[in-house]
Design a protein around this motif. Structure first.
Motif, PDB file in Angstrom:
ATOM      1  N   LYS A 182      63.295  41.877  15.249  1.00 44.90           N
ATOM      2  CA  LYS A 182      64.605  41.965  14.616  1.00 44.90           C
ATOM      3  C   LYS A 182      65.506  42.198  15.340  1.00 44.90           C
ATOM      4  O   LYS A 182      65.540  43.230  16.216  1.00 44.90           O
ATOM      5  CB  LYS A 182      64.590  42.688  13.352  1.00 44.90           C
ATOM      6  CG  LYS A 182      63.600  42.563  12.233  1.00 44.90           C
ATOM      7  CD  LYS A 182      63.704  41.353  11.426  1.00 44.90           C
ATOM      8  CE  LYS A 182      62.725  41.158  10.294  1.00 44.90           C
ATOM      9  NZ  LYS A 182      62.886  40.005   9.570  1.00 44.90           N
ATOM     10  N   ASP A 183      66.719  41.175  15.607  1.00 40.23           N
ATOM     11  CA  ASP A 183      67.719  41.686  16.520  1.00 40.23           C
ATOM     12  C   ASP A 183      69.220  41.646  15.502  1.00 40.23           C
ATOM     13  O   ASP A 183      69.059  41.824  14.389  1.00 40.23           O
ATOM     14  CB  ASP A 183      68.107  40.354  17.562  1.00 40.23           C
ATOM     15  CG  ASP A 183      68.035  38.865  16.666  1.00 40.23           C
ATOM     16  OD1 ASP A 183      68.143  38.930  15.544  1.00 40.23           O
ATOM     17  OD2 ASP A 183      67.931  37.883  17.484  1.00 40.23           O
TER      18      ASP A 183
ATOM     19  N   LYS B  13      78.199  46.225  13.256  1.00 43.82           N
ATOM     20  CA  LYS B  13      77.701  45.178  12.525  1.00 43.82           C
ATOM     21  C   LYS B  13      78.227  43.876  13.166  1.00 43.82           C
ATOM     22  O   LYS B  13      79.370  43.786  13.684  1.00 43.82           O
ATOM     23  CB  LYS B  13      78.148  45.133  10.891  1.00 43.82           C
ATOM     24  CG  LYS B  13      77.511  44.400   9.855  1.00 43.82           C
ATOM     25  CD  LYS B  13      77.838  44.689   8.614  1.00 43.82           C
ATOM     26  CE  LYS B  13      77.349  43.760   7.641  1.00 43.82           C
ATOM     27  NZ  LYS B  13      75.964  43.699   8.027  1.00 43.82           N
ATOM     28  N   HIS B  14      77.372  42.821  13.177  1.00 41.68           N
ATOM     29  CA  HIS B  14      77.711  41.559  13.765  1.00 41.68           C
ATOM     30  C   HIS B  14      78.738  40.564  13.004  1.00 41.68           C
ATOM     31  O   HIS B  14      79.465  40.059  13.400  1.00 41.68           O
ATOM     32  CB  HIS B  14      76.556  40.691  13.912  1.00 41.68           C
ATOM     33  CG  HIS B  14      76.521  39.384  14.696  1.00 41.68           C
ATOM     34  ND1 HIS B  14      77.321  39.154  15.868  1.00 41.68           N
ATOM     35  CD2 HIS B  14      76.638  38.100  14.161  1.00 41.68           C
ATOM     36  CE1 HIS B  14      77.306  38.037  16.248  1.00 41.68           C
ATOM     37  NE2 HIS B  14      76.865  37.293  15.147  1.00 41.68           N
ATOM     38  N   GLN B  15      78.559  40.858  11.453  1.00 41.34           N
ATOM     39  CA  GLN B  15      79.438  40.090  10.667  1.00 41.34           C
ATOM     40  C   GLN B  15      79.154  40.321   9.235  1.00 41.34           C
ATOM     41  O   GLN B  15      78.028  41.030   9.017  1.00 41.34           O
ATOM     42  CB  GLN B  15      79.150  38.557  10.830  1.00 41.34           C
ATOM     43  CG  GLN B  15      77.686  38.124  10.335  1.00 41.34           C
ATOM     44  CD  GLN B  15      77.499  36.504  10.944  1.00 41.34           C
ATOM     45  OE1 GLN B  15      78.134  35.994  11.556  1.00 41.34           O
ATOM     46  NE2 GLN B  15      76.127  36.321  10.735  1.00 41.34           N
TER      47      GLN B  15
ATOM     48  N   PRO C 146      71.811  41.573   8.685  1.00 39.27           N
ATOM     49  CA  PRO C 146      72.897  41.390   9.574  1.00 39.27           C
ATOM     50  C   PRO C 146      73.162  39.680  10.033  1.00 39.27           C
ATOM     51  O   PRO C 146      74.154  39.503  10.589  1.00 39.27           O
ATOM     52  CB  PRO C 146      72.336  42.255  10.860  1.00 39.27           C
ATOM     53  CG  PRO C 146      70.983  42.252  10.740  1.00 39.27           C
ATOM     54  CD  PRO C 146      70.514  42.460   9.106  1.00 39.27           C
ATOM     55  N   THR C 147      72.239  38.843   9.868  1.00 40.08           N
ATOM     56  CA  THR C 147      72.485  37.516  10.184  1.00 40.08           C
ATOM     57  C   THR C 147      73.064  36.776   8.952  1.00 40.08           C
ATOM     58  O   THR C 147      73.567  35.760   9.169  1.00 40.08           O
ATOM     59  CB  THR C 147      71.049  36.875  10.609  1.00 40.08           C
ATOM     60  OG1 THR C 147      70.275  36.965   9.250  1.00 40.08           O
ATOM     61  CG2 THR C 147      70.453  37.829  11.764  1.00 40.08           C
ATOM     62  N   SER C 148      73.233  37.432   7.853  1.00 40.08           N
ATOM     63  CA  SER C 148      73.762  36.798   6.561  1.00 40.08           C
ATOM     64  C   SER C 148      75.235  36.348   6.785  1.00 40.08           C
ATOM     65  O   SER C 148      76.003  37.306   7.562  1.00 40.08           O
ATOM     66  CB  SER C 148      73.561  37.583   5.414  1.00 40.08           C
ATOM     67  OG  SER C 148      74.419  37.035   3.913  1.00 40.08           O
ATOM     68  N   LYS C 149      75.658  35.283   6.377  1.00 39.51           N
ATOM     69  CA  LYS C 149      77.245  34.988   6.455  1.00 39.51           C
ATOM     70  C   LYS C 149      78.055  34.938   5.245  1.00 39.51           C
ATOM     71  O   LYS C 149      77.533  35.209   4.189  1.00 39.51           O
ATOM     72  CB  LYS C 149      77.158  33.596   7.463  1.00 39.51           C
ATOM     73  CG  LYS C 149      76.327  33.606   8.808  1.00 39.51           C
ATOM     74  CD  LYS C 149      76.519  32.199   9.216  1.00 39.51           C
ATOM     75  CE  LYS C 149      75.754  32.050  10.560  1.00 39.51           C
ATOM     76  NZ  LYS C 149      75.725  30.714  10.853  1.00 39.51           N
ATOM     77  N   LYS C 150      79.417  34.767   5.480  1.00 43.43           N
ATOM     78  CA  LYS C 150      80.274  34.438   4.463  1.00 43.43           C
ATOM     79  C   LYS C 150      80.261  35.550   3.408  1.00 43.43           C
ATOM     80  O   LYS C 150      80.303  35.362   2.147  1.00 43.43           O
ATOM     81  CB  LYS C 150      79.913  33.191   3.871  1.00 43.43           C
ATOM     82  CG  LYS C 150      80.041  31.861   4.530  1.00 43.43           C
ATOM     83  CD  LYS C 150      79.662  30.330   3.827  1.00 43.43           C
ATOM     84  CE  LYS C 150      79.814  29.490   4.739  1.00 43.43           C
ATOM     85  NZ  LYS C 150      79.483  28.128   4.145  1.00 43.43           N
ATOM     86  N   GLY C 151      80.569  36.834   3.948  1.00 40.87           N
ATOM     87  CA  GLY C 151      80.812  37.746   3.020  1.00 40.87           C
ATOM     88  C   GLY C 151      82.024  38.682   3.307  1.00 40.87           C
ATOM     89  O   GLY C 151      82.927  38.158   4.104  1.00 40.87           O
TER      90      GLY C 151
END
Length: 348
Positions: free
Chosen positions: A97-98, A132-134, A142-147
């Motif tokens: 996991k990255d 946190k990346h995004q 951590p790879t989930s988007k649009k939050g």
């Protein structure tokens, strides 16, 4: 006797009723036993899964503690950050996991030999600096988007992938105090001057509140443009900077190099697709270190280093693997330099 052999309907009904009354308790008992057994098995399955998860969590904590103890024994003196060819991307990857940005990734990476750790920086809803990346719709991914940003409490109470420790900038400051031989490289998502100024104000104030402002001397700030650089410099006189470029033409890149040289910026990081001979030669002539990201294959690391890349950000490669790639990429240069300087008679 089978009911089908009884010809008289009334008698057949009486016999059926008698048999039903006789065997019904046994049938009900059997059904109840099946239900109870099924419930017990289901409960056991849930309990067994919880026990396995608990054992896995205990084992993971043991592994982290073991890595922490080994890391504490391996402290070395502080060296210039650019003496290292490897940078732990997002604090180091774990279990494939990255983008974890977790303190759990720090200890194994430190034990492997990493001394420069990159961390994605965001602000929570209540203005706390965290790793946190995004922001994504699924907080634990951590790879989930649009939050949207959440509170610091919610962030800290949500395990990454259900098992890794959410980490704040303050957590890393505490690490920097315990391990005085590593650097933190920021990866800010606030590239506009006003946003960058706000974000780095939070970082500086966080350090000041706990009396650890001196640790900011070991923070390497990644900037994306000149305006961001000046905005960050207006907040605090950080000692170390990296200029990160994205999709800039070679003409603009020349201006970036010139700006970095004039302002003492030590390195430039370029995406892998932007690496070419012209850029690497330009950086080498100006004495500016060149990095690229993210590289998780030793062969690719070597190939980029053949082009002139000095170091790489990596999630899973060990520093030893990266160093080996650097030596293999530059071995012909080293040999040529040796021949020219040590054995000049061979060239005559």
């Amino acid at each position: 006797m089978r009911l089908s052999k009884i010809k008289t309907k009334e008698i057949r009904y009486v016999v059926w009723k008698y048999r039903l009354k006789r065997f019904l308790p046994h049938i009900l008992t059997l059904c109840l036993a099946v239900i109870v057994a099924g419930g017990a098995f289901s409960a056991y399955s849930v309990y067994h899964k919880k026990q396995l998860a608990k054992q896995s969590e205990v084992q993971r904590e043991k592994d982290v503690n073991t890595a922490r103890k080994k890391a504490q024994k391996e402290k070395t003196t502080l060296k210039p950050w650019y003496t290292y060819h490897s940078i732990a991307h997002a604090m180091g990857g774990l279990d494939g996991k990255d983008y974890l940005n977790s303190i759990d990734g720090f200890y194994p990476a430190y034990q492997k030999g990493y001394r420069v750790f990159e961390m994605d920086i965001l602000l929570t809803k209540d203005n706390v600096a965290i790793g946190k990346h995004q922001w994504g719709r699924k907080l634990s991914d951590p790879t989930s988007k649009k939050g949207d940003p959440v509170s610091y409490r919610k962030f800290k109470n949500t395990k990454i992938y259900g098992k890794y420790t959410p980490t704040s900038f303050l957590d890393v400051l505490n690490l920097m105090e315990k391990y005085p031989d590593f650097y933190l490289m920021t990866d800010s998502k606030s590239t506009e001057p006003a946003d960058a100024k706000k974000e780095f104000n939070v970082l500086v104030q966080t350090a000041k509140k706990v009396g650890k402002e001196d640790l900011l001397d070991r923070v390497i700030v990644q900037v994306y443009n000149q305006r961001m650089y000046w905005a960050v410099k207006s907040v605090h006189p950080f000692k170390h900077f990296v200029y990160t470029t994205y999709k800039q033409p070679d003409a603009a890149f020349y201006k970036v190099v010139k700006f970095c040289k004039q302002n003492g910026i030590e390195a430039i990081t370029s995406p892998k697709n932007d690496i070419n001979d012209y850029r690497m030669e330009l950086l080498a002539k100006q004495g500016i270190y060149s990095y690229t990201h993210s590289v998780n294959n030793a062969y690719f690391a070597k190939e980029f280093m053949k082009l002139g890349v000095y170091g790489v950000y990596s999630d899973f490669l060990s520093p030893a693997q990266v160093n080996n790639s650097y030596i293999r990429a530059n071995c012909p240069k080293f040999a040529s330099r040796y021949v020219k300087t040590i054995l000049p008679g061979i060239n005559q």
